[in-house]
Design a protein around this motif. Structure first.
Motif, PDB file in Angstrom:
ATOM      1  N   LEU A 158       0.842  -1.192   0.000  1.00 61.06           N
ATOM      2  CA  LEU A 158       0.000   0.000   0.000  1.00 61.06           C
ATOM      3  C   LEU A 158       0.878   1.243   0.000  1.00 61.06           C
ATOM      4  O   LEU A 158       1.798   1.357   0.790  1.00 61.06           O
ATOM      5  CB  LEU A 158      -0.905   0.024   1.237  1.00 61.06           C
ATOM      6  N   SER A 159       0.592   2.154  -0.885  1.00 61.01           N
ATOM      7  CA  SER A 159       1.371   3.393  -0.949  1.00 61.01           C
ATOM      8  C   SER A 159       0.453   4.559  -0.645  1.00 61.01           C
ATOM      9  O   SER A 159      -0.513   4.771  -1.350  1.00 61.01           O
ATOM     10  CB  SER A 159       1.972   3.563  -2.337  1.00 61.01           C
ATOM     11  N   PRO A 160       0.727   5.326   0.415  1.00 67.95           N
ATOM     12  CA  PRO A 160      -0.118   6.480   0.705  1.00 67.95           C
ATOM     13  C   PRO A 160       0.180   7.637  -0.244  1.00 67.95           C
ATOM     14  O   PRO A 160       1.305   7.737  -0.745  1.00 67.95           O
ATOM     15  CB  PRO A 160       0.267   6.848   2.138  1.00 67.95           C
ATOM     16  N   PRO A 161      -0.805   8.510  -0.501  1.00 70.30           N
ATOM     17  CA  PRO A 161      -0.542   9.681  -1.347  1.00 70.30           C
ATOM     18  C   PRO A 161       0.472  10.594  -0.660  1.00 70.30           C
ATOM     19  O   PRO A 161       0.319  10.926   0.502  1.00 70.30           O
ATOM     20  CB  PRO A 161      -1.911  10.381  -1.444  1.00 70.30           C
ATOM     21  N   MET A 162       1.522  10.943  -1.373  1.00 70.92           N
ATOM     22  CA  MET A 162       2.583  11.773  -0.804  1.00 70.92           C
ATOM     23  C   MET A 162       3.174  12.656  -1.887  1.00 70.92           C
ATOM     24  O   MET A 162       3.157  12.294  -3.053  1.00 70.92           O
ATOM     25  CB  MET A 162       3.684  10.865  -0.260  1.00 70.92           C
ATOM     26  N   GLU A 163       3.695  13.783  -1.457  1.00 71.36           N
ATOM     27  CA  GLU A 163       4.398  14.635  -2.420  1.00 71.36           C
ATOM     28  C   GLU A 163       5.728  13.984  -2.779  1.00 71.36           C
ATOM     29  O   GLU A 163       6.313  13.283  -1.957  1.00 71.36           O
ATOM     30  CB  GLU A 163       4.652  16.019  -1.804  1.00 71.36           C
ATOM     31  N   GLY A 164       6.181  14.249  -3.985  1.00 74.78           N
ATOM     32  CA  GLY A 164       7.513  13.792  -4.380  1.00 74.78           C
ATOM     33  C   GLY A 164       7.620  12.302  -4.600  1.00 74.78           C
ATOM     34  O   GLY A 164       8.584  11.678  -4.175  1.00 74.78           O
ATOM     35  N   ALA A 165       6.639  11.693  -5.270  1.00 73.70           N
ATOM     36  CA  ALA A 165       6.727  10.264  -5.577  1.00 73.70           C
ATOM     37  C   ALA A 165       7.888   9.981  -6.525  1.00 73.70           C
ATOM     38  O   ALA A 165       8.400   8.872  -6.572  1.00 73.70           O
ATOM     39  CB  ALA A 165       5.415   9.778  -6.197  1.00 73.70           C
ATOM     40  N   ALA A 166       8.284  10.987  -7.303  1.00 70.15           N
ATOM     41  CA  ALA A 166       9.416  10.813  -8.220  1.00 70.15           C
ATOM     42  C   ALA A 166      10.605  11.666  -7.774  1.00 70.15           C
ATOM     43  O   ALA A 166      11.441  12.041  -8.581  1.00 70.15           O
ATOM     44  CB  ALA A 166       9.003  11.176  -9.634  1.00 70.15           C
ATOM     45  N   GLY A 167      10.655  11.985  -6.480  1.00 72.04           N
ATOM     46  CA  GLY A 167      11.743  12.814  -5.971  1.00 72.04           C
ATOM     47  C   GLY A 167      11.491  14.285  -6.231  1.00 72.04           C
ATOM     48  O   GLY A 167      10.417  14.670  -6.697  1.00 72.04           O
TER      49      GLY A 167
ATOM     50  N   THR B 207      11.152  16.927  -8.289  1.00 73.53           N
ATOM     51  CA  THR B 207      11.107  17.064  -9.750  1.00 73.53           C
ATOM     52  C   THR B 207      11.487  18.478 -10.211  1.00 73.53           C
ATOM     53  O   THR B 207      11.568  18.705 -11.412  1.00 73.53           O
ATOM     54  CB  THR B 207       9.714  16.711 -10.285  1.00 73.53           C
TER      55      THR B 207
ATOM     56  N   GLU C 206       1.185  19.928 -12.915  1.00 77.35           N
ATOM     57  CA  GLU C 206       1.928  19.383 -11.783  1.00 77.35           C
ATOM     58  C   GLU C 206       1.249  19.678 -10.443  1.00 77.35           C
ATOM     59  O   GLU C 206       1.633  19.138  -9.416  1.00 77.35           O
ATOM     60  CB  GLU C 206       3.328  20.007 -11.814  1.00 77.35           C
ATOM     61  N   ASN C 207       0.230  20.521 -10.470  1.00 77.13           N
ATOM     62  CA  ASN C 207      -0.488  20.928  -9.252  1.00 77.13           C
ATOM     63  C   ASN C 207       0.429  21.639  -8.249  1.00 77.13           C
ATOM     64  O   ASN C 207       0.283  21.474  -7.044  1.00 77.13           O
ATOM     65  CB  ASN C 207      -1.139  19.705  -8.575  1.00 77.13           C
TER      66      ASN C 207
ATOM     67  N   TYR D  98       8.982  21.290  -6.714  1.00 74.26           N
ATOM     68  CA  TYR D  98       8.437  20.282  -7.620  1.00 74.26           C
ATOM     69  C   TYR D  98       8.097  20.808  -9.014  1.00 74.26           C
ATOM     70  O   TYR D  98       7.777  20.026  -9.892  1.00 74.26           O
ATOM     71  CB  TYR D  98       7.190  19.646  -6.995  1.00 74.26           C
TER      72      TYR D  98
END
Lengths: 304, 107
Positions: free
Chosen positions: B29-38, B40, B67-68, B84
């Motif tokens: 399970l992965s919670p929603p978090m900022e920076g899923a790709a580091g 950016t 990118e929101n 980001y």
């Protein structure tokens, strides 16, 4: 019913989290942001292989602010139908199951399950975010790639086959709700999503998503290109809602060919069409006029 | 069960199930978090700069930002999270008053 900007701002969910692995100027994240903002906690996304299964993150962290299920390629609509049935059985009928697919998952590989779910009138929303090729695996042509568009599997002269008109095919499944939308008009998309969320049964939205990577244009022009597609008449926004068919307000003025912007502006701005000659563009213009004729006829048929 | 390879130790099914659930939560399970790709923001070549004097606070940059990263409230000048922001330039192209300018990023 319409959606305003302050309404979207107030939404508790962000839709897309910053720092996701999407390309610069990605159209999917604009669409997903609207889905998250409009449906919030109620949305459950079912996503087959495609750009969106990468955008969500590669583990540990999720970059979408919604519940998300990864499924094998051809099964998105089938899994979504199963989830919707399970939610209903558990008494969680306020949940909205969304099968979010690319054009590969919707028009090609997953078309059988999509058609099956439509025929059974399963209680799901199917959204096909159409970037007109398999962008995730390296820009291979799909059945929604337009005529003459260059991809890695249709190099030099471009694709020799026609683009599949998926939304009209889904309309002919006699489902309660079918619409086309564009990332260039997010408020129109949000309003359609909100209307679709209130209906029970199979709902289908075909979302036009210009892809900077695959269409070969600058990342800053994603929205500009989506708007140009509507303003030149190449993409028609319409909505069918339980027996009533109408052309959506952003597209309405462009039913008249004289009000459209020159098609060349839209075609030649894309690198995938850079080899086209003037007669090819004229040929495309004739095909666009044919599409408009179909849409106008549909509006007449479903006007009562 | 899923992540076990050795069968040499004495097995306690209940404990294993608990551990597996823990592992499931941790790994599956992965919670929603900022920076899923580091961060950016390091992708950026051009950087958006908002000219507050030209801004009419319409929120178009907020609406269209893929990118929101644009934060905005009605009646306020938007601000951009530079950790980001990928610098795609969509905000500058949709701005009706051309109040956002893309300048070359300097590190």
């Amino acid at each position: 019913m319409s959606v305003s900007l302050p309404q979207l701002v107030k939404s508790p969910r962000k839709g897309v989290m910053p720092g996701n692995p999407a390309c610069m100027g990605c159209p999917h994240t604009i669409g997903l942001k609207i889905v998250g903002r409009v449906l919030g906690d109620r949305a459950v996304l079912v996503v087959p292989a495609g750009c969106t299964s990468i955008i969500v993150g590669y583990g540990g962290k999720e970059s979408l602010d919604m519940s998300f299920v990864h499924v094998p390629f051809a099964s998105a609509a089938a899994v979504a139908a199963g989830l919707a049935a399970a939610f209903e059985r558990k008494g969680l009928s306020d949940r909205i199951v969304i099968a979010w697919m690319g054009d590969g998952g919707g028009a090609d590989i997953g078309f059988a399950t999509l058609s099956g779910a439509a025929i059974r009138n399963d209680n799901i929303i199917a959204i096909v975010s159409d970037n007109e090729a398999y962008m995730n695996t390296g820009i291979q042509a799909s059945s929604t790639t337009p005529w003459k568009a260059r991809t890695t599997t249709s190099p030099v002269i471009g694709k020799t086959e026609e683009k599949k008109d998926l939304a009209t095919i889904m309309l002919m499944h006699k489902v309660p709700y079918v619409a086309t939308a564009s990332v260039g008009y997010p408020l129109d998309f949000a309003a359609k999503l909100k209307r679709a969320a209130e209906i029970k049964g199979f709902r289908f939205i075909h979302l036009h998503s210009p892809c900077p990577t695959g269409w070969r244009f600058d990342a800053s022009k994603t929205v500009e290109m989506a708007k140009l597609a509507v303003e030149t008449g190449a993409w028609i926004l319409w909505e069918y809602n339980r027996g009533r068919f109408e052309i959506s307000p952003p597209s309405k003025p462009f039913a008249d060919p004289s009000k459209r912007k020159p098609l060349k502006d839209y075609i030649m701005a894309q690198g995938r069409f850079s080899h086209l000659k003037d007669e090819d563009i004229e040929f495309i213009a004739r095909k666009i006029e044919e599409n408009w004729r179909i849409v106008r006829m549909l509006e007449k048929i479903f006007s009562s | 069960m899923w992540f076990r390879y050795s069968a040499s130790h004495v097995r306690d099914p209940l404990k294993e199930a608990e551990e597996d659930l823990e592992l499931f939560r941790k790994r599956m399970l992965s919670p929603p978090m900022e920076g899923a790709a580091g961060p950016t923001g390091t992708w950026r070549i051009m950087k958006p700069v908002i000219h507050e004097d030209k801004c009419v606070k319409c929120g178009m940059c907020w609406l269209y930002c893929p990118e929101n990263v644009v934060s905005w409230e009605p009646g306020r000048v938007p601000s951009i999270d530079m950790t980001y922001c990928k610098g795609c330039g969509v905000c500058a192209s949709v701005c009706p008053r051309k109040a956002i300018e893309m300048v070359v990023e300097e590190v």
